[in-house]
Design an enzyme around this catalytic site. Structure first.
Site, PDB file in Angstrom:
ATOM      1  N   LYS A 158      34.843  27.960   3.714  1.00 32.79           N
ATOM      2  CA  LYS A 158      35.547  26.764   4.209  1.00 32.79           C
ATOM      3  C   LYS A 158      37.008  26.819   3.807  1.00 32.79           C
ATOM      4  O   LYS A 158      37.899  26.517   4.602  1.00 32.79           O
ATOM      5  CB  LYS A 158      34.895  25.495   3.643  1.00 32.79           C
ATOM      6  CG  LYS A 158      33.619  25.104   4.370  1.00 32.79           C
ATOM      7  CD  LYS A 158      32.861  24.009   3.644  1.00 32.79           C
ATOM      8  CE  LYS A 158      31.444  23.902   4.198  1.00 32.79           C
ATOM      9  NZ  LYS A 158      30.542  23.159   3.344  1.00 32.79           N
ATOM     10  N   GLN A 209      29.954  19.080  -1.133  1.00 34.01           N
ATOM     11  CA  GLN A 209      28.951  20.091  -0.782  1.00 34.01           C
ATOM     12  C   GLN A 209      27.565  19.669  -1.275  1.00 34.01           C
ATOM     13  O   GLN A 209      27.404  19.290  -2.436  1.00 34.01           O
ATOM     14  CB  GLN A 209      29.362  21.444  -1.386  1.00 34.01           C
ATOM     15  CG  GLN A 209      28.465  22.601  -1.009  1.00 34.01           C
ATOM     16  CD  GLN A 209      28.545  22.979   0.465  1.00 34.01           C
ATOM     17  OE1 GLN A 209      29.588  22.830   1.107  1.00 34.01           O
ATOM     18  NE2 GLN A 209      27.460  23.453   1.017  1.00 34.01           N
ATOM     19  N   ASP A 240      31.997  15.149   7.344  1.00 34.34           N
ATOM     20  CA  ASP A 240      30.604  15.558   7.544  1.00 34.34           C
ATOM     21  C   ASP A 240      29.864  14.576   8.456  1.00 34.34           C
ATOM     22  O   ASP A 240      28.790  14.906   8.980  1.00 34.34           O
ATOM     23  CB  ASP A 240      29.867  15.571   6.199  1.00 34.34           C
ATOM     24  CG  ASP A 240      29.738  16.967   5.605  1.00 34.34           C
ATOM     25  OD1 ASP A 240      29.645  17.926   6.389  1.00 34.34           O
ATOM     26  OD2 ASP A 240      29.695  17.075   4.373  1.00 34.34           O
TER      27      ASP A 240
HETATM   28  N1  GUN Z   1      25.192  21.990   2.622  1.00 30.36           N
HETATM   29  C1  GUN Z   1      24.659  22.691   3.649  1.00 30.36           C
HETATM   30  N2  GUN Z   1      25.185  22.287   4.829  1.00 30.36           N
HETATM   31  C2  GUN Z   1      26.080  21.319   4.530  1.00 30.36           C
HETATM   32  C3  GUN Z   1      26.956  20.528   5.318  1.00 30.36           C
HETATM   33  O1  GUN Z   1      27.013  20.614   6.553  1.00 30.36           O
HETATM   34  N3  GUN Z   1      27.731  19.645   4.647  1.00 30.36           N
HETATM   35  C4  GUN Z   1      27.673  19.511   3.296  1.00 30.36           C
HETATM   36  N4  GUN Z   1      28.473  18.592   2.720  1.00 30.36           N
HETATM   37  N5  GUN Z   1      26.875  20.229   2.531  1.00 30.36           N
HETATM   38  C5  GUN Z   1      26.079  21.133   3.145  1.00 30.36           C
END
Ligand code: GUN
Length: 296
Positions: A54, A98, A121
């Site tokens: 990311k 996350q 998200d």
């Molecule tokens: N962990 C796995 N996929 C995601 C996601 O799309 N967003 C977040 N915040 N954590 C994750």
């Protein structure tokens, strides 16, 4: 008939290029640089890889990336204090915590402490409610990516039978809402659905998001249907580690009209849509026109 293979890698690269072009214009014309803050608590290896990717992608499209790595023992109040600080920071337009969080932290409480306007998200209950009532919201990245690919392939989705296999808050439920928003007739199926094979065979659009390797065989796919495989499952085959989806690709590709492969299908779209959401949040925060084609 062999299906058209939807190239998610190329599609995602195109989305990232559009985002980068918009970011460059924002900087030049408005003096604004979109900023994404990512919070990682603990040392989960898979999460560390995601967060690294990311960060690199955020920098690549010209945005600011703010990484906050906290120890696995971080208290809830310290995490909430950091989120409050990011909520108040005008250079931060998107906040992502996350998941999964260590078990002593209440994920719902933490996610719902994020300013909904910065919730890239789309997991905050306000955004879930806005999406469910057809109002402008932040949309979860993976379903948004699936929707973009479906719109690109079909044009209009109106009247199509869509079956979403999986009912998670991250993919299944928001995916169903988005398809309903595009006037599909939507069924949400799951592990307890009776005669899942027959339900899947009725789908013009079949979205698999159950997290079970190769659970959906080709003979559950309606000839000519579009198959979107959200699954990313690591398995061992012939002594080798392999990534497979929730769909049995080799048999489904012979029946479907179009299909996303694993890897290289839905996966690359998730980060591309995170960047698109950060750009959208930045434009909204500054009262500027939102990017076209990058929102629901
Ligand atoms: N962990 C796995 N996929 C995601 C996601 O799309 N967003 C977040 N915040 N954590 C994750």
């Amino acid at each position: 008939m062999t299906a058209k293979v939807i190239d998610g890698k190329a599609f995602a690269a195109n989305v990232r290029e559009q985002v980068a072009a918009h970011v460059a214009r924002l900087k030049e014309q408005n003096g604004i640089t979109p900023g994404l803050a990512v919070v990682l608590v603990g040392e989960d290896p898979a999460s560390q890889v995601y967060v690294r990717n990311k960060h690199a992608s955020t920098i690549e499209v010209g945005m600011n990336s703010f990484e906050h790595r906290l120890s696995a023992e971080t208290s809830e109040s310290d995490l909430l204090a950091l989120i409050a600080q990011l909520n108040a920071d005008p250079t931060v337009h998107g906040i992502l915590v996350q998941l999964p969080l260590p078990s002593h932290l209440n994920s719902d409480l933490v996610i719902n402490s994020i300013d909904p306007a910065k919730d890239v998200d789309g997991f905050h209950i306000s955004n879930v409610g806005l999406l469910g009532t057809g109002q402008k919201s932040m949309v979860p990245c993976t379903p948004l990516g699936c929707l973009m690919m479906l719109r690109d392939h079909h044009g209009s989705l109106a009247g199509l039978n869509a079956v979403v296999v999986g009912r998670s808050n991250i993919v299944g439920k928001p995916m169903a809402q988005l398809l309903l928003g595009d006037s599909c007739t939507v069924t949400i199926a799951h592990s307890r659905t009776k005669d899942l094979a027959a339900v899947c065979r009725g789908a013009d659009i079949l979205v698999a998001a159950v997290g079970r390797p190769e659970m959906i065989p080709g003979d559950w796919v309606k000839p000519g249907a579009t198959v979107i495989d959200v699954g990313i499952n690591r398995i061992e085959r012939d002594g080798k580690n392999k990534l497979v989806g929730d769909v049995h690709y080799a048999s489904a590709v012979e029946v479907a009209g179009a299909i996303t492969p694993v890897p290289g299908g839905v996966g690359p779209m998730t980060i591309a849509c995170l960047l698109a959401n950060t750009l959208t949040a930045c434009c909204r925060a500054n009262g500027l026109t939102e990017p076209k084609g990058l929102t629901a």
